[in-house]
Design a protein around this motif. Structure first.
Motif, PDB file in Angstrom:
ATOM      1  N   ASP A 363      29.676  55.951  54.787  1.00 39.06           N
ATOM      2  CA  ASP A 363      29.609  57.193  55.155  1.00 39.06           C
ATOM      3  C   ASP A 363      30.233  56.587  57.051  1.00 39.06           C
ATOM      4  OD1 ASP A 363      28.493  59.942  56.414  1.00 39.06           O
ATOM      5  OD2 ASP A 363      26.515  59.245  55.762  1.00 39.06           O
ATOM      6  N   THR A 364      30.362  58.239  57.709  1.00 39.29           N
ATOM      7  CA  THR A 364      30.805  58.034  58.309  1.00 39.29           C
ATOM      8  C   THR A 364      29.842  59.695  59.065  1.00 39.29           C
ATOM      9  OG1 THR A 364      32.462  59.079  58.266  1.00 39.29           O
ATOM     10  CG2 THR A 364      32.781  56.620  59.069  1.00 39.29           C
ATOM     11  N   ALA A 365      29.898  58.936  60.391  1.00 41.86           N
ATOM     12  CA  ALA A 365      29.450  60.497  61.565  1.00 41.86           C
ATOM     13  C   ALA A 365      30.123  60.899  62.877  1.00 41.86           C
ATOM     14  CB  ALA A 365      27.762  60.675  61.841  1.00 41.86           C
ATOM     15  N   GLY A 366      29.651  61.785  63.339  1.00 42.94           N
ATOM     16  CA  GLY A 366      30.565  61.474  64.910  1.00 42.94           C
ATOM     17  C   GLY A 366      32.007  62.086  64.447  1.00 42.94           C
ATOM     18  N   GLN A 367      32.695  61.600  65.476  1.00 40.04           N
ATOM     19  CA  GLN A 367      34.343  61.139  65.095  1.00 40.04           C
ATOM     20  C   GLN A 367      34.682  60.435  63.881  1.00 40.04           C
ATOM     21  OE1 GLN A 367      36.602  59.829  67.870  1.00 40.04           O
ATOM     22  NE2 GLN A 367      36.612  61.314  69.539  1.00 40.04           N
ATOM     23  N   ALA A 368      34.634  61.267  62.352  1.00 40.33           N
ATOM     24  CA  ALA A 368      34.518  60.887  61.521  1.00 40.33           C
ATOM     25  C   ALA A 368      35.783  60.980  60.698  1.00 40.33           C
ATOM     26  CB  ALA A 368      33.511  62.131  60.083  1.00 40.33           C
ATOM     27  N   ILE A 369      36.464  59.510  60.520  1.00 35.38           N
ATOM     28  CA  ILE A 369      37.658  59.157  59.550  1.00 35.38           C
ATOM     29  C   ILE A 369      37.442  59.554  58.504  1.00 35.38           C
ATOM     30  CG2 ILE A 369      38.566  57.798  61.726  1.00 35.38           C
ATOM     31  CD1 ILE A 369      37.915  55.603  59.678  1.00 35.38           C
ATOM     32  N   LEU A 370      36.325  59.556  58.187  1.00 36.67           N
ATOM     33  CA  LEU A 370      35.539  59.633  56.316  1.00 36.67           C
ATOM     34  C   LEU A 370      34.388  60.305  55.890  1.00 36.67           C
ATOM     35  CD1 LEU A 370      37.062  57.920  53.517  1.00 36.67           C
ATOM     36  CD2 LEU A 370      35.113  56.570  53.836  1.00 36.67           C
ATOM     37  N   LEU A 371      34.657  61.535  55.194  1.00 32.82           N
ATOM     38  CA  LEU A 371      33.071  61.889  54.503  1.00 32.82           C
ATOM     39  C   LEU A 371      32.067  61.197  53.664  1.00 32.82           C
ATOM     40  CD1 LEU A 371      34.335  66.076  54.987  1.00 32.82           C
ATOM     41  CD2 LEU A 371      33.325  64.511  56.064  1.00 32.82           C
ATOM     42  N   PRO A 372      31.127  60.841  53.298  1.00 33.00           N
ATOM     43  CA  PRO A 372      30.984  60.017  52.122  1.00 33.00           C
ATOM     44  C   PRO A 372      31.591  59.737  51.259  1.00 33.00           C
ATOM     45  CG  PRO A 372      28.843  62.039  53.511  1.00 33.00           C
ATOM     46  CD  PRO A 372      30.574  62.053  54.054  1.00 33.00           C
ATOM     47  N   ALA A 373      32.109  58.639  50.906  1.00 32.62           N
ATOM     48  CA  ALA A 373      31.980  57.958  50.047  1.00 32.62           C
ATOM     49  C   ALA A 373      31.476  57.486  48.661  1.00 32.62           C
ATOM     50  CB  ALA A 373      33.638  57.958  49.808  1.00 32.62           C
ATOM     51  N   GLN A 374      31.149  57.144  47.603  1.00 36.86           N
ATOM     52  CA  GLN A 374      30.435  55.815  47.197  1.00 36.86           C
ATOM     53  C   GLN A 374      32.162  55.525  45.674  1.00 36.86           C
ATOM     54  OE1 GLN A 374      29.525  59.818  46.446  1.00 36.86           O
ATOM     55  NE2 GLN A 374      28.835  59.625  48.558  1.00 36.86           N
ATOM     56  N   THR A 375      31.954  53.795  45.302  1.00 42.35           N
ATOM     57  CA  THR A 375      32.722  53.221  44.501  1.00 42.35           C
ATOM     58  C   THR A 375      32.238  52.628  43.760  1.00 42.35           C
ATOM     59  OG1 THR A 375      34.244  52.792  46.157  1.00 42.35           O
ATOM     60  CG2 THR A 375      34.103  51.950  44.512  1.00 42.35           C
ATOM     61  N   ARG A 376      32.014  52.683  42.403  1.00 42.20           N
ATOM     62  CA  ARG A 376      31.538  52.007  41.909  1.00 42.20           C
ATOM     63  C   ARG A 376      32.618  51.047  41.169  1.00 42.20           C
ATOM     64  NH1 ARG A 376      28.597  56.391  41.833  1.00 42.20           N
ATOM     65  NH2 ARG A 376      26.395  56.587  41.783  1.00 42.20           N
ATOM     66  N   THR A 377      31.827  50.299  41.030  1.00 46.42           N
ATOM     67  CA  THR A 377      32.716  49.149  40.128  1.00 46.42           C
ATOM     68  C   THR A 377      32.430  48.386  38.931  1.00 46.42           C
ATOM     69  OG1 THR A 377      34.277  48.473  41.884  1.00 46.42           O
ATOM     70  CG2 THR A 377      35.123  46.974  40.588  1.00 46.42           C
ATOM     71  N   ALA A 378      32.789  48.150  38.059  1.00 45.57           N
ATOM     72  CA  ALA A 378      32.780  46.996  36.803  1.00 45.57           C
ATOM     73  C   ALA A 378      33.808  46.857  36.292  1.00 45.57           C
ATOM     74  CB  ALA A 378      31.410  47.974  35.921  1.00 45.57           C
ATOM     75  N   ALA A 379      33.915  45.035  35.999  1.00 43.04           N
ATOM     76  CA  ALA A 379      34.813  44.631  35.987  1.00 43.04           C
ATOM     77  C   ALA A 379      34.352  43.283  34.875  1.00 43.04           C
ATOM     78  CB  ALA A 379      35.548  43.882  36.795  1.00 43.04           C
ATOM     79  N   ALA A 380      34.967  42.961  33.658  1.00 46.40           N
ATOM     80  CA  ALA A 380      34.737  41.398  33.023  1.00 46.40           C
ATOM     81  C   ALA A 380      35.816  40.700  33.303  1.00 46.40           C
ATOM     82  CB  ALA A 380      34.882  41.406  31.436  1.00 46.40           C
ATOM     83  N   TYR A 381      36.103  39.267  33.059  1.00 45.17           N
ATOM     84  CA  TYR A 381      37.154  38.304  33.255  1.00 45.17           C
ATOM     85  C   TYR A 381      36.808  37.109  32.680  1.00 45.17           C
ATOM     86  CZ  TYR A 381      33.526  36.079  36.691  1.00 45.17           C
ATOM     87  OH  TYR A 381      32.561  35.546  36.616  1.00 45.17           O
ATOM     88  N   PHE A 382      38.196  35.665  32.494  1.00 38.96           N
ATOM     89  CA  PHE A 382      38.224  35.265  31.382  1.00 38.96           C
ATOM     90  C   PHE A 382      39.188  33.898  32.747  1.00 38.96           C
ATOM     91  CE2 PHE A 382      41.199  36.948  29.478  1.00 38.96           C
ATOM     92  CZ  PHE A 382      42.895  35.670  29.572  1.00 38.96           C
ATOM     93  N   LEU A 383      38.310  32.432  32.853  1.00 36.83           N
ATOM     94  CA  LEU A 383      39.150  31.562  33.169  1.00 36.83           C
ATOM     95  C   LEU A 383      39.228  30.361  31.660  1.00 36.83           C
ATOM     96  CD1 LEU A 383      40.961  30.538  35.514  1.00 36.83           C
ATOM     97  CD2 LEU A 383      38.558  30.421  36.443  1.00 36.83           C
ATOM     98  N   ASN A 384      40.865  29.894  31.685  1.00 32.79           N
ATOM     99  CA  ASN A 384      40.488  28.917  30.617  1.00 32.79           C
ATOM    100  C   ASN A 384      41.558  28.023  31.544  1.00 32.79           C
ATOM    101  OD1 ASN A 384      39.963  29.983  28.832  1.00 32.79           O
ATOM    102  ND2 ASN A 384      41.241  31.069  28.476  1.00 32.79           N
ATOM    103  N   GLU A 385      41.507  26.793  31.658  1.00 27.40           N
ATOM    104  CA  GLU A 385      42.109  25.794  31.518  1.00 27.40           C
ATOM    105  C   GLU A 385      42.138  24.512  30.328  1.00 27.40           C
ATOM    106  OE1 GLU A 385      42.256  23.200  35.724  1.00 27.40           O
ATOM    107  OE2 GLU A 385      41.697  21.518  34.355  1.00 27.40           O
ATOM    108  N   VAL A 386      43.525  24.556  29.905  1.00 18.82           N
ATOM    109  CA  VAL A 386      43.880  23.168  29.158  1.00 18.82           C
ATOM    110  C   VAL A 386      44.311  21.949  29.429  1.00 18.82           C
ATOM    111  CG1 VAL A 386      45.218  22.666  26.983  1.00 18.82           C
ATOM    112  CG2 VAL A 386      44.403  24.936  27.653  1.00 18.82           C
TER     113      VAL A 386
END
Length: 968
Positions: A363-386
């Motif tokens: 969120d920003t106020a005053g000289q706002a370069i961006l109005l309120p914004a929301q980001t939701r992130t969900a992730a899954a990962y794997f890491l293998n070593e042989v």
């Protein structure tokens, strides 16, 4: 020109599975989990990017977090102020580089503009690693630029040997007449460990060789030998603790960071603009390693952060007012399972599986370069070593994310010029599913050589700023235009590396080639604006910048080497060098903006077990590969020297102590240095010739840290005894150790410093203002409880308290009618504002460290994090445009964290009773109050109140338990 540290493979420290049972090794792969022991597998493929705690003082000679990277091969830093510099890795920064602390994102807005700081102070750092390759996919999809992983001991993974450790880090700098100091405390027993740290730094405008402005305004500002508007100050504190058990730990930490730094540049210096930043973080992490079964380890990380900074300017009325406010609130969590190695036809396989989620609200106020914004992130990962053979390993990692970005999208004309004067707008909700994969090969070669190969395809979703930007940034002096049509950015990378960490000649080298599909970047359009889009094309102050996508290619490499040439006197004489280059072009052959220059350097050093001395020269070539509307950057020669001495006393009167002293000389040729990766580089010179003297004292260390200086070589192996639950420690019957409770009364002086401003509603122009400093004394009383640990004459402890204080204050501001409501004359339409604040109670968690002056008298210092409920009441009485009386009010009730520091003495009255006298300073940060104005009024009111207190307190404590205490 600080050197780099490259760590070879090393065995993982053991941990105790049960009391008296032999330790057994555990395994992990790729990048080590933050705060966890080193893995048996090789480190990530970025050996040119490790910064240890004993290198921090020499690297950060005149700046904040980003200054650690300025001269690192393959890296540099970008920022309008030295305090706001941010790492640039292989020409990439902002959203393409993730910065995290103890596994949780740094949570700031430094990726939005170059005047925004990273809320991490070098004084609190234990180690920094840049993670690339398969290991980076555990943390995010910024694997191409890299993950900057900052580690410290705020969530302890073990108790210190002997139960107590403390470290003082301090320094003074000549180029900016600055000072810095930090105190870190660790204490614990077999089942618990605690940490506390406090730090602060301050500097004036830094010295520069020549006039800073290549194209000065008319008339040209006067020059006093210093970069105008470059002073800064910052402070912070943190407390944390962990429960240690057989096979693991779980802990939590609370930290507070504040900074107030000025922003150089022609327009910002004229406005005396400074950014007042504050951040509160609550983080937790833990790990459990079962004794047997398919699971080798279970780990988790969680964090919540609240960030805010105000951009304050000196208004035409002569009073300060807030021109813009940036806020970032974020929650993040991650959990992963590490499977025990098992045999496969191609070799032993070790796997890590994990999930990660985050929610961010900008969120920003005053000289706002961006109005309120929301980001939701969900992730899954794997890491293998042989592990195919003893000399060949392969790693494979994958990550998939679901990214949801919601905000307000703006539609600008294709020419980026009015009409219309106001761009169209609409609510937008954009969904992305980036998918990434990375493959690596590690091969041990003859002559202590290690070769690596990385092939990867990384996708990244656009960030809110890139999508929804729509206005001016007053500090950076840019007018940013987002692009809601941006798609996923894809990078295909091939990288090879070769390193040698043993022998007289050691080196590390990487070469890489990255092809981007739809590379996201910001470019100057050649248009200049003022604060509104309607002014674009006729403005003079704000460079218009738009976000776009194009195919691009990055290629480059970095090299660091050292050669111990010969023995000289009782030490080693050697030579070192470095080289790095990055070239970035779009598919049509034009240049990607703001790329670092090619650099080549060499030096000579001498070292032994106690001394390190080095002189080195780094040459940066001119940067002439620039895009349209940019200007070339001249080359420079950077001459640097370093002398450091380190001594270790195992049996000093204070116990085991290590003392390091040093002198660093930077830019000794006093060269004009401008940063090609920086906006407004033609207005900002980097610091000129300067020296830094530093002193580091470590108490309670189990053994020396090693010879001073830094060079390419294998890392020092961890101390024996491992992590997690420590050995039982017998505590003498006559000491001060153990738990205690008590009460406290005090007298305090509370202050609520307020900057108040009256502004015109229609234009935002400043009409009048005031600087208020209501201060009032009051009494306080409360209770406390804590635990002490002792080691010889030294004491460390953790303490929590609750105090009722009724701290309050009030003030008023007036704007005369002929200024605020001149159109209503002859009516005396004066506008009056009243402000009140109250802090009814405050609680704190603090660390203590001290020394027994006599067996019955303790002198100590204390620092930590307070928490309280602040209430502000603002009332504005004025008139509407018809001359009728109008009143608006605003009441705010906020729970705030802050930082506290103090000192005191405590005396033993009886075997179990003690009395203390202490001084304690608290700072709970700032609260902004902007009452909603009544309809049809011409004047708005804004106030920002900073709440602090200074107290003298008298307390008594009763030690619980028997007189003989065993830390068990």
């Amino acid at each position: 020109m600080p050197q780099v540290t490259v760590e070879g493979r090393r065995p993982k420290p053991a941990r105790r599975t049960a009391r008296g049972e032999p330790a057994r090794p555990a395994t992990t792969v790729a990048a080590p989990a933050p705060g966890a022991p080193a893995p048996t597998a090789s480190p990530p493929f970025a050996p040119l990017s490790a910064i240890a705690s004993d290198q921090v003082q020499a690297r950060s000679s005149s700046g904040g977090f980003g200054s650690l990277f300025t001269n690192m091969p393959g890296a540099t830093s970008a920022g309008l102020a030295t305090e706001s510099s941010r790492p640039v890795l292989r020409g990439l920064t902002d959203a393409k580089v993730r910065i995290q602390e103890n596994g949780v994102g740094a949570v700031d807005v430094s990726d939005i503009a170059q005047d925004h700081a990273v809320p991490i102070d070098p004084l609190a750092i234990e180690k920094v690693d840049v993670v690339r390759g398969p290991g980076a996919l555990r943390f995010g999809s910024q694997a191409v630029g890299g993950v900057v992983d900052v580690s410290n001991n705020r969530i302890p993974t073990s108790a210190p040997p002997g139960g107590l450790a403390a470290e003082l880090r301090s320094g003074v700098t000549s180029v900016n007449r600055g000072w810095e100091s930090g105190l870190l405390l660790d204490a614990g027993t077999r089942n618990a460990a605690v940490h506390a740290d406090v730090y602060g730094r301050s500097s004036s405008d830094y010295g520069i060789p020549n006039y800073p402005y290549l194209v000065p305004p008319v008339p040209a500002p006067a020059f006093n030998g210093r970069q105008p508007n470059s002073a800064s100050r910052s402070a912070g504190a943190a407390v944390g603790g962990s429960y240690l058990f057989d096979g693991g730990y779980a802990g939590i930490a609370v930290s507070r960071f504040t900074s107030d730094y000025y922003v150089p540049g022609i327009a910002t210096a004229d406005a005396r603009q400074h950014n007042d930043l504050e951040q509160t973080r609550i983080t937790s992490k833990g790990e459990y390693r079962p004794d047997a079964g398919v699971l080798a380890a279970v780990r988790y990380w969680t964090g919540f952060s609240e960030y805010r900074h105000d951009e304050t300017v000196l208004a035409a009325t002569g009073f300060q007012e807030i021109a813009a406010t940036f806020k970032n609130r974020q929650s993040e969590g991650k959990a992963e399972l590490e499977l025990a190695p098992f045999a496969t036809p191609i070799g032993a396989l070790t796997s890590i599986l994990g999930v990660q989620g985050a929610y961010q609200k900008l969120d920003t106020a005053g000289q706002a370069i961006l109005l309120p914004a929301q980001t939701r992130t969900a992730a899954a990962y794997f890491l293998n070593e042989v592990r195919h053979t003893d000399t060949l390993r392969t790693q494979l990692a994958g990550r998939i994310e679901a990214v949801d970005v919601a905000g307000t999208a703006f539609t600008f004309p294709p020419t980026f010029l009015p009409p219309p004067d106001e761009p169209g707008r609409a609510a937008a909700k954009l969904d992305y599913v980036p998918k990434s994969i990375s493959f690596g090969v590690i091969k041990d070669l003859p002559s202590a050589l290690v070769g690596t190969l990385t092939l990867q395809r990384i996708e990244r979703a656009p960030r809110p700023l890139e999508l929804f930007a729509q206005g001016p940034d007053g500090s950076e002096k840019t007018f940013k235009i987002g692009n809601a049509g941006l798609g996923i950015e894809t990078a295909h990378t091939a990288e090879i590396g070769l390193k040698r960490t043993d022998g007289d000649f050691r080196f590390a080298a990487n070469a890489y080639y990255t092809s981007y599909d739809e590379f996201i970047f910001s470019r100057a359009t050649g248009i200049v604006c003022q604060e509104t889009f309607a002014s674009c094309g006729t403005g003079t102050d704000y460079i218009q910048v738009s976000y776009d996508q194009r195919d691009a290619t990055f290629r480059g490499g970095e090299l660091a080497w050292q050669w111990d040439a010969t023995q000289l006197a009782n030490g080693t004489l050697g030579f070192d060098g470095q080289f790095d280059v990055v070239r970035a072009t779009f598919s049509d052959g034009s240049n990607v903006p703001r790329m670092p220059p090619m650099r080549l350097g060499s030096g000579v050093y001498w070292r032994n077990d106690n001394w390190f001395a080095r002189v080195g020269l780094l040459h940066a070539f001119a940067q002439n590969d620039i895009p349209q509307f940019d200007t070339p950057t001249a080359g420079y020669n950077l001459l640097k020297m370093q002398v450091e001495h380190r001594s270790f006393w195992k049996d000093s009167p204070w116990g085991a102590v290590e003392v390091a002293t040093g002198l660093v000389g930077d830019n000794l040729l006093n060269a004009d240095i401008r940063s090609s990766v920086q906006f407004h580089k033609d207005e900002i010179l980097q610091p000129g010739r300067g020296f830094k003297a530093f002193l580091n004292v470590k108490y309670g260390v189990d053994r020396p840290s090693g010879p001073p200086g830094n060079w390419i070589g294998a890392g020092r192996p961890p101390a024996p005894g491992g992590y997690f639950k420590g050995p039982a420690l017998e505590v003498a019957a006559s000491n001060w150790a153990g738990p205690y409770i008590g009460g406290v009364v005090g007298l305090l002086r509370g202050e609520g410093v307020t900057d108040a401003a009256f502004n015109e509603v229609a234009t935002g122009a400043s009409l009048a203002g005031d600087h208020l400093s209501p201060a009032r004394g009051t009494a306080s009383f409360g209770a406390h409880a804590g635990h002490n640990w002792t080691s010889g004459p030294m004491l460390a402890g953790i303490e929590g308290d609750f105090e009722y204080r009724n701290q309050h204050g009030s003030g008023s501001a007036v704007c005369p009618g002929d200024v605020c409501n001149a159109a209503l004359a002859p009516l005396d339409a004066t506008v009056r504002a009243s402000l009140d604040y109250r802090l009814g109670w405050v609680a704190s968690v603090r660390g203590r460290v001290g020394r027994l002056v006599t067996p019955d008298l303790l002198a100590y210092v204390t620092a930590g994090v307070p928490f309280g409920k602040l209430t502000t009441s603002t009332s504005v009485a004025g008139f509407d445009n018809a001359g009728a009386a109008a009143t608006s009010t605003l009441d705010r009730h906020l729970y705030r964290f802050g930082w506290a520091v103090g000192a005191g003495v405590e005396a033993r009255l009886t075997a179990d009773w003690t009395a203390r006298l202490e001084y304690l300073h608290m700072d709970l940060g700032s609260i902004r109050s902007t009452p909603p104005m009544a309809a049809n009024t011409a004047v708005a009111f804004d106030a920002n109140t900073r709440v602090t207190s200074d107290a003298i307190r008298l307390g008594v404590s009763y030690r619980l338990g028997s007189s003989a205490v065993t830390a068990n």
